[in-house]
Design an enzyme around this catalytic site. Sequence first.
Site, mmCIF file in Angstrom:
data_model
loop_
_atom_site.group_PDB
_atom_site.id
_atom_site.type_symbol
_atom_site.label_atom_id
_atom_site.label_comp_id
_atom_site.label_asym_id
_atom_site.label_seq_id
_atom_site.Cartn_x
_atom_site.Cartn_y
_atom_site.Cartn_z
ATOM 1 C CG HIS A 136 -3.256 7.034 3.562
ATOM 2 N ND1 HIS A 136 -3.386 7.508 4.290
ATOM 3 C CD2 HIS A 136 -3.782 7.424 2.356
ATOM 4 C CE1 HIS A 136 -4.755 8.176 4.598
ATOM 5 N NE2 HIS A 136 -4.612 8.284 3.419
ATOM 6 C CG ASP B 56 2.272 6.753 5.209
ATOM 7 O OD1 ASP B 56 1.253 7.085 4.381
ATOM 8 O OD2 ASP B 56 2.362 7.447 6.234
ATOM 9 C CG HIS B 57 0.912 3.063 5.370
ATOM 10 N ND1 HIS B 57 1.183 2.429 6.667
ATOM 11 C CD2 HIS B 57 0.763 4.596 5.473
ATOM 12 C CE1 HIS B 57 0.978 3.491 8.070
ATOM 13 N NE2 HIS B 57 1.107 3.874 7.584
ATOM 14 C CG HIS C 26 -3.892 2.829 5.096
ATOM 15 N ND1 HIS C 26 -2.628 2.297 6.315
ATOM 16 C CD2 HIS C 26 -3.808 4.395 5.070
ATOM 17 C CE1 HIS C 26 -1.906 3.332 6.560
ATOM 18 N NE2 HIS C 26 -3.037 4.392 6.253
#
Length: 271
Positions: free
Chosen positions: A76, A78-79, A74
Amino acid sequence: MPRTAELEPLATRVLAPNPSPMTLDGTNTYVVGAAGSGQAVVVDPGPADAGHLAAVEAVLTTRDARLVAVLVTHHHGDHAEAAAPWGRRFGVPVAAADPAVAGPGGRVLTPGERLPLAGTTLGVVATPGHTADHLAFRLESGAVLVGDHVLGRGTSVVTHPEGDVLAYLASLRRVHDLGPSALYCGHGPELTEDPQAVLDFYLAHRAHREQQLLDLLADGPRTVGEMVAEVYAAVPREVWPAAAQSTRATLDKLVAEQRVVPQAAGVFALA
Ligand SMILES: [Zn+2]
């Protein structure tokens, strides 16, 4: 958690150095590929961090594997933050449900498709709820890489306004019905003991939170802030903003079901 852990022949986890109340120990990046096949993909590269990149490259070297794609659960940061830079560095496409994450030259993934890799395949599973674009990836071993759909500790967040509680519940049932052998989470340790019981707990937890809101509103109208302070009194205040998002998302569901009505000034009441 150890920085690098081989979870099974198909998958190695590399922990990124970005711990926080929301990311737990940090983001888990997974290197996936059949042993000896010479190919691998990375799922969720995480933050653009030189040390993290070096740790992932060391895993590729150990596996004697060439990276062929960067997959993202996804959008976001942090990914997904390192997706584009790593795609350029390795000269491989970024694959995600969100065209903005896949980028020019990337691959927009469709739920249900199977991604072929030398010696194995990954199944693309729709798991919207935490975000609208969220995907999970099923390995041939039966393990499912679940991103932020399910966390290794605590529970996940249905974001607001992007997330969707009804979609999230359907996604929990979808992963449950795959009969996963393990859940490899975006944050926290892997869940290998009775993954279906974990998914049952997540479904029960959502129902519990919904009932807590209905019980509060039975005492009288309240703002989201008031509800969060009462329902989440026991959790650290740094996660209250995320709790407020999940609460808003749950209220949206209850409003759509005509069980709750929004009033003036951010107040909600029972219908
Ligand atoms: Zn995350």
